[in-house]
Design an enzyme around this catalytic site. Structure first.
Site, PDB file in Angstrom:
ATOM      1  N   HIS A 182     -26.779  21.860  -1.326  1.00 41.56           N
ATOM      2  CA  HIS A 182     -26.773  22.486  -2.650  1.00 41.56           C
ATOM      3  C   HIS A 182     -25.778  23.639  -2.721  1.00 41.56           C
ATOM      4  O   HIS A 182     -25.664  24.376  -1.762  1.00 41.56           O
ATOM      5  CB  HIS A 182     -28.192  23.006  -2.933  1.00 41.56           C
ATOM      6  N   GLU A 239     -25.788  15.841  -3.916  1.00 43.40           N
ATOM      7  CA  GLU A 239     -27.202  16.076  -3.623  1.00 43.40           C
ATOM      8  C   GLU A 239     -28.108  15.258  -4.544  1.00 43.40           C
ATOM      9  O   GLU A 239     -29.231  14.926  -4.182  1.00 43.40           O
ATOM     10  CB  GLU A 239     -27.551  17.569  -3.732  1.00 43.40           C
ATOM     11  N   GLU A 245      -6.721   2.122 -13.445  1.00 43.15           N
ATOM     12  CA  GLU A 245      -6.097   3.248 -12.748  1.00 43.15           C
ATOM     13  C   GLU A 245      -4.851   3.724 -13.499  1.00 43.15           C
ATOM     14  O   GLU A 245      -4.649   4.922 -13.709  1.00 43.15           O
ATOM     15  CB  GLU A 245      -5.763   2.868 -11.302  1.00 43.15           C
ATOM     16  N   TYR A 252      -8.724  -3.276 -11.375  1.00 41.64           N
ATOM     17  CA  TYR A 252      -8.414  -2.035 -10.661  1.00 41.64           C
ATOM     18  C   TYR A 252      -7.130  -1.380 -11.196  1.00 41.64           C
ATOM     19  O   TYR A 252      -7.099  -0.229 -11.542  1.00 41.64           O
ATOM     20  CB  TYR A 252      -8.100  -2.344  -9.192  1.00 41.64           C
ATOM     21  N   CYS A 272      -1.436   1.705  -3.166  1.00 43.16           N
ATOM     22  CA  CYS A 272      -2.439   2.773  -2.973  1.00 43.16           C
ATOM     23  C   CYS A 272      -1.845   4.181  -2.902  1.00 43.16           C
ATOM     24  O   CYS A 272      -2.320   5.093  -3.582  1.00 43.16           O
ATOM     25  CB  CYS A 272      -3.203   2.542  -1.680  1.00 43.16           C
ATOM     26  N   LYS A 324       0.246   5.337  -6.013  1.00 41.32           N
ATOM     27  CA  LYS A 324      -0.735   5.349  -7.113  1.00 41.32           C
ATOM     28  C   LYS A 324      -1.595   6.609  -7.050  1.00 41.32           C
ATOM     29  O   LYS A 324      -1.788   7.308  -8.042  1.00 41.32           O
ATOM     30  CB  LYS A 324      -1.599   4.084  -7.012  1.00 41.32           C
ATOM     31  N   CYS A 330       0.827  -1.217   0.000  1.00 38.28           N
ATOM     32  CA  CYS A 330       0.000   0.000   0.000  1.00 38.28           C
ATOM     33  C   CYS A 330       0.855   1.259   0.000  1.00 38.28           C
ATOM     34  O   CYS A 330       0.670   2.148  -0.824  1.00 38.28           O
ATOM     35  CB  CYS A 330      -0.926  -0.019   1.215  1.00 38.28           C
TER      36      CYS A 330
HETATM   37  P1  NDP Z   1      -7.992  -7.587 -10.662  1.00 44.12           P
HETATM   38  O1  NDP Z   1      -8.315  -8.918 -10.082  1.00 44.12           O
HETATM   39  O2  NDP Z   1      -8.787  -6.390 -10.277  1.00 44.12           O
HETATM   40  O3  NDP Z   1      -8.055  -7.687 -12.247  1.00 44.12           O
HETATM   41  C1  NDP Z   1      -7.317  -8.637 -12.957  1.00 44.12           C
HETATM   42  C2  NDP Z   1      -7.543  -8.408 -14.428  1.00 44.12           C
HETATM   43  O4  NDP Z   1      -6.639  -9.235 -15.149  1.00 44.12           O
HETATM   44  C3  NDP Z   1      -8.931  -8.784 -14.894  1.00 44.12           C
HETATM   45  O5  NDP Z   1      -9.314  -7.874 -15.900  1.00 44.12           O
HETATM   46  C4  NDP Z   1      -8.735 -10.180 -15.479  1.00 44.12           C
HETATM   47  O6  NDP Z   1      -9.592 -10.481 -16.536  1.00 44.12           O
HETATM   48  C5  NDP Z   1      -7.341 -10.063 -16.048  1.00 44.12           C
HETATM   49  N1  NDP Z   1      -6.625 -11.327 -16.133  1.00 44.12           N
HETATM   50  C6  NDP Z   1      -6.391 -12.219 -15.158  1.00 44.12           C
HETATM   51  N2  NDP Z   1      -5.638 -13.228 -15.613  1.00 44.12           N
HETATM   52  C7  NDP Z   1      -5.392 -12.975 -16.912  1.00 44.12           C
HETATM   53  C8  NDP Z   1      -4.679 -13.651 -17.925  1.00 44.12           C
HETATM   54  N3  NDP Z   1      -4.046 -14.791 -17.690  1.00 44.12           N
HETATM   55  N4  NDP Z   1      -4.632 -13.089 -19.155  1.00 44.12           N
HETATM   56  C9  NDP Z   1      -5.257 -11.924 -19.415  1.00 44.12           C
HETATM   57  N5  NDP Z   1      -5.949 -11.227 -18.483  1.00 44.12           N
HETATM   58  C10 NDP Z   1      -6.013 -11.749 -17.255  1.00 44.12           C
HETATM   59  O7  NDP Z   1      -6.447  -7.407 -10.382  1.00 44.12           O
HETATM   60  P2  NDP Z   1      -5.507  -6.147 -10.306  1.00 44.12           P
HETATM   61  O8  NDP Z   1      -4.159  -6.690 -10.574  1.00 44.12           O
HETATM   62  O9  NDP Z   1      -6.004  -5.027 -11.142  1.00 44.12           O
HETATM   63  O10 NDP Z   1      -5.628  -5.715  -8.784  1.00 44.12           O
HETATM   64  C11 NDP Z   1      -5.306  -6.657  -7.756  1.00 44.12           C
HETATM   65  C12 NDP Z   1      -6.058  -6.357  -6.492  1.00 44.12           C
HETATM   66  O11 NDP Z   1      -5.480  -5.221  -5.878  1.00 44.12           O
HETATM   67  C13 NDP Z   1      -7.509  -6.001  -6.690  1.00 44.12           C
HETATM   68  O12 NDP Z   1      -8.318  -7.140  -6.680  1.00 44.12           O
HETATM   69  C14 NDP Z   1      -7.796  -5.093  -5.547  1.00 44.12           C
HETATM   70  O13 NDP Z   1      -8.272  -5.863  -4.485  1.00 44.12           O
HETATM   71  C15 NDP Z   1      -6.468  -4.474  -5.198  1.00 44.12           C
HETATM   72  N6  NDP Z   1      -6.415  -3.078  -5.643  1.00 44.12           N
HETATM   73  C16 NDP Z   1      -7.279  -2.154  -5.107  1.00 44.12           C
HETATM   74  C17 NDP Z   1      -7.256  -0.846  -5.517  1.00 44.12           C
HETATM   75  C18 NDP Z   1      -8.220   0.144  -4.948  1.00 44.12           C
HETATM   76  O14 NDP Z   1      -8.841  -0.146  -3.933  1.00 44.12           O
HETATM   77  N7  NDP Z   1      -8.434   1.302  -5.567  1.00 44.12           N
HETATM   78  C19 NDP Z   1      -6.307  -0.379  -6.518  1.00 44.12           C
HETATM   79  C20 NDP Z   1      -5.469  -1.425  -7.036  1.00 44.12           C
HETATM   80  C21 NDP Z   1      -5.532  -2.713  -6.613  1.00 44.12           C
HETATM   81  P3  NDP Z   1     -11.053 -11.125 -16.334  1.00 44.12           P
HETATM   82  O15 NDP Z   1     -11.939 -10.014 -15.936  1.00 44.12           O
HETATM   83  O16 NDP Z   1     -11.352 -11.685 -17.667  1.00 44.12           O
HETATM   84  O17 NDP Z   1     -10.881 -12.164 -15.269  1.00 44.12           O
END
Ligand code: NDP
Length: 450
Positions: A438, A443, A183, A179, A48, A51, A43
């Protein structure tokens, strides 16, 4: 009763581990913590916090454009990536030092090295070779970016490296639609990088409310982010013109940087879980019960390494609950994983609490959906096409609000407080009888009709 060197040994100095260590020490426990990299964990160091700083940086060009409508003359602003990264690193070092100081001030003994289980109650420290016996241990080692393996995959970066790129690339291809992907797409595009996203499915942010995900994709397209759907990378080659990416569709893309954002994995590397007898599930996450206890009675685990809900504040709550219960005999506050507010700091950003429409319809037979989409005053005045989306899901028979989904400027801040309302089991009638503030974007949420 056996004598142990410490009452609690925490492995991992990130959000969950540090909270647990400090709280346990405040309850009188003798606590040690091992961290092999940087205190503050993902984080603070690679997640976080940095980022959000990059997100702030990426939004200035929008403000510069808008400022003209507000009477400001055009400024000749130049962006310097290196100075942003240097300033960010200074801030992260400051925060890391605070984490360490707080641990020391709480009486926690710090080991800046890797710890590995020799057995369920003995840890060995990698650098000093020291052995520490512990009555209880807490595993709070977080996660690390998943890296698919394909020809040339070593040429790609992940979020770990993105925070230290020597220079801003001219063209970036982001793989994944979660996510981190959306981002960073906002960060790069905002800073002027030619940005594209490649996803294996059809839609970004699977698991989020679909209307939000669709509208985010529309906004990203308008901001010049190209979306390549239903494909994955077959190979990456280094050419004189940059990285040549071959896709499963036969298409090729030439970019300067490929960033893999395809999820994160529980970090159980080199922990010696087998020696301790700790069980993991088929994804490699440590299996725990509702009290964060593993199958070994003296070993607990919190945060991303348990793959429950991988968010910093959740790890902190799990760490606090663990320490309060075990060392303070305090019943922890209830944690409802379904009502954890969450935000995605894309541009525009998302804020969400509770069930998505698809989940709500599955759970309740009679759901009412209230929705509005509009341009906020600041945006309309500045001639921006950005919109706000607000969506409220109500269980009709009880009038309970079971989900709120927001997209637009400042909605992450709103989601935090909507989380309070939903945690207090607010009904739609409670929203309706709240007087509007407002003029504000928020709102609209209490004046929705349907
Ligand atoms: P996510 O789980 O959010 O997303 C993973 C993405 O990768 C999905 O789009 C998934 O596709 C794709 N994917 C997975 N495996 C493959 C593959 N083999 N080939 C191609 N695409 C693939 O993971 P992130 O890495 O973005 O984030 C990790 C975690 O970190 C999040 O779950 C969250 O909990 C935390 N996080 C939170 C944030 C916040 O609160 N603002 C900010 C950043 C991270 P598909 O949809 O098809 O499965």
């Amino acid at each position: 009763m056996a004598n142990y060197d410490v009452d609690l040994f925490v492995i991992g100095g990130g959000s969950g581990g540090v909270r647990a260590a400090r709280v346990a020490a405040s309850h009188g426990a003798r606590v040690a913590i091992a961290e092999q990299a940087n205190f503050g964990g993902t984080c603070v160091n690679r997640g976080c916090v940095p980022k959000k700083l990059l997100v702030y940086a990426s939004r200035f060009p929008d403000q510069f454009r808008a400022s003209r409508a507000y009477g400001w003359q055009q400024q000749d602003a130049q962006f310097d990536w290196a100075s942003l990264i240097t300033h960010k690193d200074t801030e992260i070092s400051r925060l890391e030092a605070i984490y360490q100081r707080n641990l020391v001030n709480s009486g926690v003994v710090i080991h800046a090295e890797q710890a590995t289980f020799e057995d369920a109650n003995t840890l060995r420290l990698a650098t000093s070779g020291q052995r520490v016996t512990a009555r209880y241990s807490l595993i709070a080692t977080g996660g690390y970016p998943h890296r698919a393996v394909f020809p040339g995959s070593e040429l790609a970066i992940t979020s770990d490296e993105a925070f230290h790129l020597p220079e801003l690339p001219g063209r970036v291809l982001i793989v994944g639609g979660g996510y981190i992907a959306v981002e960073f797409a906002g960060i790069f595009a905002g800073l002027g990088v030619q940005t594209s996203i490649m996803i294996r499915g059809q839609q970004l942010l699977r698991g989020f409310d679909e209307d939000l995900a669709r509208l985010l994709a529309e906004h990203q397209t308008r901001r010049g982010i190209a979306l390549h759907t239903e494909q994955f990378i077959r190979q990456i080659e280094q050419t004189a013109d940059g990285l040549r990416v071959s896709s499963s569709t036969g298409a090729t893309y030439t970019v300067d940087t490929v960033m893999l954002c395809t999820g994160r994995k529980p970090n159980t590397r080199a922990l010696g879980l087998e020696q301790a007898g700790v069980a993991v599930d088929d994804k490699g996450a440590i299996q725990v019960d509702a009290h964060s206890r593993t199958n070994i009675p003296s070993i607990y685990a919190v945060g991303d390494v348990t793959d429950r809900l991988n968010l910093t504040p959740v790890a902190i709550r799990e760490g606090q609950a663990f320490a309060d219960q075990l060392f303070g005999q305090i019943t922890p506050l209830e944690l409802d994983y379904e009502l954890v507010p969450t935000a995605v700091f894309s541009t525009p950003e998302l804020g969400t609490v509770g069930l998505t429409e698809a989940q709500a319809r599955e759970r309740f037979p009679d759901i009412r959906v209230l929705q509005t989409r509009f341009r906020a005053m600041t945006q309309a005045f500045a001639g921006s096409e950005d919109q706000v989306l607000m969506k409220v899901l109500i269980d009709n028979p009880t009038d309970r609000v079971v989900g709120v989904h927001l997209l637009g400027e400042g909605v992450a801040e709103m989601a935090q407080l909507i989380g309070v309302a939903l945690t207090a089991s607010a009904r739609w009638q409670d929203f309706r009888r709240t007087v509007a503030l407002h003029p504000s974007i928020a709102e609209e949420l209490v004046t929705l009709r349907g």
